[in-house]
Design a protein around this motif. Structure first.
Motif, PDB file in Angstrom:
ATOM      1  N   ASP A 504       0.823  -1.207   0.000  1.00  0.00           N
ATOM      2  CA  ASP A 504       0.000   0.000   0.000  1.00  0.00           C
ATOM      3  C   ASP A 504       0.863   1.265   0.000  1.00  0.00           C
ATOM      4  OD1 ASP A 504      -2.360  -1.537   0.139  1.00  0.00           O
ATOM      5  OD2 ASP A 504      -2.143  -1.711   2.316  1.00  0.00           O
ATOM      6  N   ALA A 505       2.063   1.160   0.532  1.00  0.00           N
ATOM      7  CA  ALA A 505       3.017   2.275   0.513  1.00  0.00           C
ATOM      8  C   ALA A 505       4.417   1.689   0.533  1.00  0.00           C
ATOM      9  CB  ALA A 505       2.806   3.206   1.702  1.00  0.00           C
ATOM     10  N   THR A 506       5.363   2.390  -0.052  1.00  0.00           N
ATOM     11  CA  THR A 506       6.761   1.947  -0.090  1.00  0.00           C
ATOM     12  C   THR A 506       7.630   2.985   0.591  1.00  0.00           C
ATOM     13  OG1 THR A 506       6.453   0.713  -2.144  1.00  0.00           O
ATOM     14  CG2 THR A 506       8.706   1.349  -1.579  1.00  0.00           C
ATOM     15  N   ILE A 507       8.423   2.529   1.543  1.00  0.00           N
ATOM     16  CA  ILE A 507       9.358   3.410   2.241  1.00  0.00           C
ATOM     17  C   ILE A 507      10.759   2.926   1.931  1.00  0.00           C
ATOM     18  CG2 ILE A 507      10.012   4.445   4.434  1.00  0.00           C
ATOM     19  CD1 ILE A 507       7.229   3.773   5.462  1.00  0.00           C
ATOM     20  N   MET A 508      11.556   3.805   1.325  1.00  0.00           N
ATOM     21  CA  MET A 508      12.901   3.442   0.867  1.00  0.00           C
ATOM     22  C   MET A 508      13.935   4.092   1.780  1.00  0.00           C
ATOM     23  SD  MET A 508      12.376   3.882  -3.245  1.00  0.00           S
ATOM     24  CE  MET A 508      13.742   2.775  -3.598  1.00  0.00           C
ATOM     25  N   PHE A 509      14.802   3.260   2.355  1.00  0.00           N
ATOM     26  CA  PHE A 509      15.852   3.736   3.256  1.00  0.00           C
ATOM     27  C   PHE A 509      17.194   3.654   2.529  1.00  0.00           C
ATOM     28  CE2 PHE A 509      12.418   2.745   6.071  1.00  0.00           C
ATOM     29  CZ  PHE A 509      12.535   3.651   7.117  1.00  0.00           C
ATOM     30  N   VAL A 510      17.732   4.806   2.153  1.00  0.00           N
ATOM     31  CA  VAL A 510      18.959   4.857   1.369  1.00  0.00           C
ATOM     32  C   VAL A 510      19.928   5.843   2.019  1.00  0.00           C
ATOM     33  CG1 VAL A 510      17.715   4.297  -0.757  1.00  0.00           C
ATOM     34  CG2 VAL A 510      18.057   6.693  -0.122  1.00  0.00           C
ATOM     35  N   GLY A 511      21.079   6.065   1.374  1.00  0.00           N
ATOM     36  CA  GLY A 511      22.007   7.079   1.873  1.00  0.00           C
ATOM     37  C   GLY A 511      23.442   6.627   1.906  1.00  0.00           C
ATOM     38  N   LEU A 512      24.152   7.081   2.926  1.00  0.00           N
ATOM     39  CA  LEU A 512      25.590   6.850   3.066  1.00  0.00           C
ATOM     40  C   LEU A 512      25.843   6.058   4.347  1.00  0.00           C
ATOM     41  CD1 LEU A 512      26.770  10.504   2.242  1.00  0.00           C
ATOM     42  CD2 LEU A 512      26.143   8.690   0.644  1.00  0.00           C
ATOM     43  N   ASP A 513      27.115   5.768   4.619  1.00  0.00           N
ATOM     44  CA  ASP A 513      27.520   5.185   5.889  1.00  0.00           C
ATOM     45  C   ASP A 513      28.994   5.488   6.101  1.00  0.00           C
ATOM     46  OD1 ASP A 513      28.949   3.390   4.318  1.00  0.00           O
ATOM     47  OD2 ASP A 513      27.701   1.651   4.799  1.00  0.00           O
ATOM     48  N   LEU A 514      29.603   4.848   7.092  1.00  0.00           N
ATOM     49  CA  LEU A 514      30.993   5.168   7.445  1.00  0.00           C
ATOM     50  C   LEU A 514      32.010   4.636   6.454  1.00  0.00           C
ATOM     51  CD1 LEU A 514      31.037   4.763  11.337  1.00  0.00           C
ATOM     52  CD2 LEU A 514      30.547   6.783   9.961  1.00  0.00           C
ATOM     53  N   THR A 515      31.574   3.877   5.465  1.00  0.00           N
ATOM     54  CA  THR A 515      32.490   3.492   4.387  1.00  0.00           C
ATOM     55  C   THR A 515      32.545   4.571   3.301  1.00  0.00           C
ATOM     56  OG1 THR A 515      30.824   2.329   3.047  1.00  0.00           O
ATOM     57  CG2 THR A 515      31.943   1.061   4.781  1.00  0.00           C
ATOM     58  N   VAL A 516      31.709   5.594   3.442  1.00  0.00           N
ATOM     59  CA  VAL A 516      31.657   6.688   2.471  1.00  0.00           C
ATOM     60  C   VAL A 516      32.118   8.004   3.095  1.00  0.00           C
ATOM     61  CG1 VAL A 516      30.167   7.999   0.903  1.00  0.00           C
ATOM     62  CG2 VAL A 516      29.746   5.550   1.266  1.00  0.00           C
ATOM     63  N   GLU A 517      31.680   8.285   4.313  1.00  0.00           N
ATOM     64  CA  GLU A 517      32.040   9.514   5.018  1.00  0.00           C
ATOM     65  C   GLU A 517      32.387   9.166   6.459  1.00  0.00           C
ATOM     66  OE1 GLU A 517      28.712  12.217   5.112  1.00  0.00           O
ATOM     67  OE2 GLU A 517      27.288  10.659   5.740  1.00  0.00           O
ATOM     68  N   ALA A 518      33.596   9.508   6.859  1.00  0.00           N
ATOM     69  CA  ALA A 518      34.045   9.159   8.206  1.00  0.00           C
ATOM     70  C   ALA A 518      35.358   9.879   8.498  1.00  0.00           C
ATOM     71  CB  ALA A 518      34.242   7.647   8.341  1.00  0.00           C
ATOM     72  N   GLU A 519      35.811   9.781   9.747  1.00  0.00           N
ATOM     73  CA  GLU A 519      37.132  10.283  10.090  1.00  0.00           C
ATOM     74  C   GLU A 519      38.165   9.575   9.214  1.00  0.00           C
ATOM     75  OE1 GLU A 519      40.030  10.938  13.982  1.00  0.00           O
ATOM     76  OE2 GLU A 519      38.119   9.889  14.204  1.00  0.00           O
ATOM     77  N   SER A 520      39.084  10.346   8.650  1.00  0.00           N
ATOM     78  CA  SER A 520      40.127   9.860   7.733  1.00  0.00           C
ATOM     79  C   SER A 520      39.579   9.463   6.369  1.00  0.00           C
ATOM     80  CB  SER A 520      40.910   8.679   8.333  1.00  0.00           C
ATOM     81  OG  SER A 520      41.538   9.056   9.535  1.00  0.00           O
ATOM     82  N   LEU A 521      38.337   9.834   6.065  1.00  0.00           N
ATOM     83  CA  LEU A 521      37.748   9.472   4.778  1.00  0.00           C
ATOM     84  C   LEU A 521      36.808  10.570   4.303  1.00  0.00           C
ATOM     85  CD1 LEU A 521      37.332   7.339   2.536  1.00  0.00           C
ATOM     86  CD2 LEU A 521      35.456   6.410   3.914  1.00  0.00           C
ATOM     87  N   ASP A 522      37.295  11.398   3.374  1.00  0.00           N
ATOM     88  CA  ASP A 522      36.464  12.431   2.773  1.00  0.00           C
ATOM     89  C   ASP A 522      35.785  11.891   1.515  1.00  0.00           C
ATOM     90  OD1 ASP A 522      37.219  14.395   4.674  1.00  0.00           O
ATOM     91  OD2 ASP A 522      39.103  14.711   3.607  1.00  0.00           O
ATOM     92  N   ARG A 523      34.714  12.549   1.123  1.00  0.00           N
ATOM     93  CA  ARG A 523      33.942  12.112  -0.043  1.00  0.00           C
ATOM     94  C   ARG A 523      34.544  12.654  -1.336  1.00  0.00           C
ATOM     95  NH1 ARG A 523      28.031  14.099   1.381  1.00  0.00           N
ATOM     96  NH2 ARG A 523      27.511  13.119  -0.615  1.00  0.00           N
ATOM     97  N   ASN A 524      34.307  11.947  -2.426  1.00  0.00           N
ATOM     98  CA  ASN A 524      34.764  12.400  -3.744  1.00  0.00           C
ATOM     99  C   ASN A 524      33.675  13.100  -4.533  1.00  0.00           C
ATOM    100  OD1 ASN A 524      37.427  11.364  -3.520  1.00  0.00           O
ATOM    101  ND2 ASN A 524      36.664   9.315  -3.972  1.00  0.00           N
TER     102      ASN A 524
END
Length: 755
Positions: A504-524
């Motif tokens: 009846d409805a769809t809820i999509m959970f997406v995004g980033l995590d610590l393998t993408v943005e974290a200490e010692s790791l900036d995004r491209n």
């Protein structure tokens, strides 16, 4: 000369990590197998914990504790600290400069672990705190970027109070220290920075207000908040807070440029106006008892060896009541990574202790550093006890109240970005079957973010309520992953499409995590990773019912495709919402909570970053260089969502009283809700090189349906209408300023004239 050389050898050879001049170097280990020793080598629990100057310790130590002047309560903390340090040998003094201070048994001084973390809850990332069978967990609140999105100063203070309750309880149980190296208050200048989840966003005023409130929550002892102490260094504190990382630190690892070797080239104007302001507010308004200097150089000089930054600004101008600590290995990286002035290890230590002044370190510098440390410990009750907090114990860690506060903080921070035709909130009776799809549909550890727990079998959140858990309480849930965060396996998309076809409805959970943005790791880039965009579009295209998109991330993501997709009816940003994140999201989706969060950062379009490197520290635009400017204060281009953006299920109207400092907020809709009233100032036209506008005040108010609330603002003209010139001097320009409430709902002129 022999004495100086001997001292330097002690420091460089005897210690692997140390606190210096109030600065500290701390060793980071991937295998933190630390043991914490306690007074009399016992593990104290609750009421039987002893403090340094407890007379009863005479029996167990064989020392007449009361005979030491450093235990004489009639003396000032500074005098007592001087007495303690004067009793130590040179070797003993040096051994106390590490984050693992060894103690001096012959003086009854035990081991103390300085490094504990409390960024958004206690964690065992800092070895000063550990968990075991007695206390296996602590409350994990939302990451700072989401809590900041609440724009609720009283909430920020409550979070600090809850964390310090748990810290005091852990200390009483012999499982934690009283010095928390938190919060992070660096400005999120660039959307690619990996540590945005730890920060309060891009606006230096908001960052400073978060810092002051959170620090007050951590440090203030109930009943003493408004007491004026003739000597501020005698003010008792609950735990010690540390505002970090000073200063101009916001590059971790971008295309091989690393924080431990980066030289931030920053104009004095930007240092004063943006990078230093939150730290100034943290010290002056929050009365923080510690500042941490950062890895990077600032205009060629390592931050932890710059006398202008640490001695002149932090100590003299801001009057810090406490100690300064260096970030992990910051002194060592001066030698190994910055190769600054080709200094030796001994010279790096000397320059840090003396904050860059000429000459080697001497015993007086060591004594001063130790005195600063012991004064803070005395303020904490480490020497005299703290009867106020003696009652705190296991029951106060993961308490029901703290778990509810974690849920409330997540609810208040969630931002409604799109709600076409009032799709949300959902009515459970109309949507009995839900498709829950996407990489974060069963999120657990992802919701916690970083500076939480290091992954051992003990040390974890009190509990998890995942999105799947929470939505399952409302109806039948069909779950399909669709893809993981990096979304390289498109074969998983088809089952998610099938789920959406039958729900009846769809809820999509997406995004980033610590393998993408974290200490010692900036995004491209500013895009969703891998094939997430394709996944979202394909599922939305076949969905039977309305599609709601939930983004978990810290930094902004270019989701214009979803914003413009008529099949996607609603979008929520949930940050990294902590241990109760699933419950908070479900409460918003089903209308148990009316969202009122606002974005604390600008969400830029993907091409925003194409024309300039992350390492360019410039904030103001440069037309000749095709440089667009950074943050809402200086960027005037198109965005996905602007700073301060956020929708509600309720419509609010603003009216301005005749006094011009009272705003009336009226709820003209059928649902109770909270509104963040944001006030900006705009400088006179023709002032070169200044901001487009700047936030000067905000208040979150709850307004029942049909009701109204009056909000009063009082502003200091110099602070609220002022600018900073190229030399870093604060000025109040004459001419016609403009005050704007909200997104221009109300504006009025303010004239500044000089006779």
């Amino acid at each position: 000369m022999a004495k100086v050389i001997s001292l330097l050898l002690y420091i460089s050879l005897f210690l692997s990590c140390f606190v210096i001049s109030g600065y500290a170097k701390r060793k980071v280990s991937s295998n933190r197998n630390y043991k914490i020793q306690f007074v009399d080598d016992a593990t104290p629990t609750g009421s039987n914990f002893t403090f340094i100057c407890d007379p009863s310790r005479t029996d167990s130590t064989g020392l007449d504790i009361s005979s030491f002047n450093f235990c004489d309560k009639t003396l000032s903390y500074r005098v007592r600290a001087k007495d303690l340090v004067a009793r130590m040998t040179l070797k003993e003094k040096v051994a106390q400069l590490g984050n693992n201070a060894t103690g001096v048994p012959r003086l009854g001084l035990p081991f103390y672990g300085w490094w504990s973390e409390g960024l958004h809850g206690l964690s065992n990332v800092g070895p000063g705190t550990f968990f075991d069978g007695l206390v296996p967990s602590a409350t994990s609140f939302p990451t700072v970027i989401l809590s900041t999105a609440s724009f609720n100063e009283s909430l920020w203070r409550k979070l600090g109070q809850a964390v310090s309750d748990e810290a005091r309880a852990m200390y009483n149980l012999g499982r934690g220290g009283l010095t928390l190296w938190s919060p992070v208050i660096n400005v999120a200048r660039d959307p690619r920075w990996g540590r945005i989840l730890e920060t309060p966003g891009e606006d230096p005023f908001v960052v400073g207000r978060f810092a002051a409130n959170y620090v007050r929550g951590l440090q203030d002892i109930p009943g003493t908040e408004k007491v004026k102490y003739e000597d501020p260094n005698s003010r008792p504190i609950k735990v010690s807070a540390c505002c970090k990382h000073f200063t101009a630190y916001d590059v971790d690892n971008w295309h091989g440029v690393e924080r431990i070797s980066y030289d931030a080239k920053v104009p004095e104007q930007d240092l004063v106006e943006t990078f230093n302001l939150p730290f100034e507010m943290c010290v002056k308004e929050g009365d923080a008892s510690s500042i941490m200097c950062s890895y990077n150089r600032v205009n060629g000089i390592p931050a932890c060896a710059d006398p202008n930054l640490l001695s002149k600004i932090v100590r003299e101008q801001w009057d810090l009541h406490g100690y300064i600590v260096a970030d992990c290995d910051s002194v060592q990286v001066m030698v190994d990574n910055h190769k600054w002035l080709n200094v030796t290890k001994e010279e790096a230590v000397a320059k840090s202790l003396k904050a860059g002044k000429q000459g080697k370190v001497n015993v007086k510098d060591i004594d001063n550093a130790l005195e600063n440390l012991y004064v803070v410990l005395m303020r904490l009750g480490y020497f005299d006890g703290s009867p106020t907090f003696k009652r705190l114990g296991k029951k106060d860690v993961c308490s029901k109240q703290h778990i509810e506060l974690a849920t409330e903080a997540a609810r208040e921070g969630i931002v409604l970005l799109k709600n076409e035709n009032g799709t949300l909130p959902l009515n459970p009776s109309n949507f009995k079957t839900l498709a829950l799809v996407g990489p974060h549909s069963k999120a657990r550890e992802v919701m916690i973010g970083n500076y939480a727990f290091d992954g051992r079998h003990v040390g974890k959140p009190c509990q998890y309520t995942t999105p799947f858990d929470a939505f399952s309480t409302y109806g039948k849930v069909i779950n399909a992953l669709g893809c993981d965060v990096h979304c390289k396996d498109e074969s998983l998309i088809f089952p998610a499409m099938e789920a959406a076809k039958n729900a009846d409805a769809t809820i999509m959970f997406v995004g980033l995590d610590l393998t993408v943005e974290a200490e010692s790791l900036d995004r491209n880039d500013l895009l969703l990773p891998g094939s997430q965009t394709k996944f979202i579009n394909q599922v939305a295209d076949v969905a039977k019912g309305p599609v709601i998109l939930v983004i978990m991330s810290a930094g902004g993501v270019d989701i214009n495709f979803a914003k413009n997709n008529p099949k996607i009816k609603a979008i929520l940003w949930a940050g990294y919402p902590g241990e109760e994140g699933g419950r908070a999201i479900a409460d918003v989706v089903y209308g148990k909570y009316n969202p009122g969060g606002r974005l604390p950062i600008t969400w830029y379009q993907a091409d925003y970053i194409n024309n300039f490197p992350m390492t360019s520290m410039q904030l103001r635009p440069d037309v000749n260089q095709k440089y667009p400017g950074r943050t809402y204060k200086f960027f005037n281009g198109s965005t996905v969502f602007p700073f301060g953006y956020g929708l509600s299920y309720t419509k609010f109207d603003y009216k301005l009283a005749s006094t011009k400092n009272i705003v009336t907020v009226q709820n003209v809709d059928s649902r109770d809700g909270s509104e963040v009233v944001m006030v900006y100032s705009k400088p006179p036209a023709g002032v070169d090189g200044t901001h487009l506008k700047q936030l000067i005040g905000f208040q979150k108010v709850f307004v029942p349906t049909g009701g109204s609330k009056s909000v009063t603002f009082a502003f200091n003209a110099c602070k609220s209408l002022g600018i900073v010139d190229y030399a870093g001097i604060r000025l109040l320009p004459s001419g016609g300023h403009t005050i704007m409430v909200g997104d221009g709902a109300i504006s009025f002129p303010v004239q500044v004239n000089y006779s």
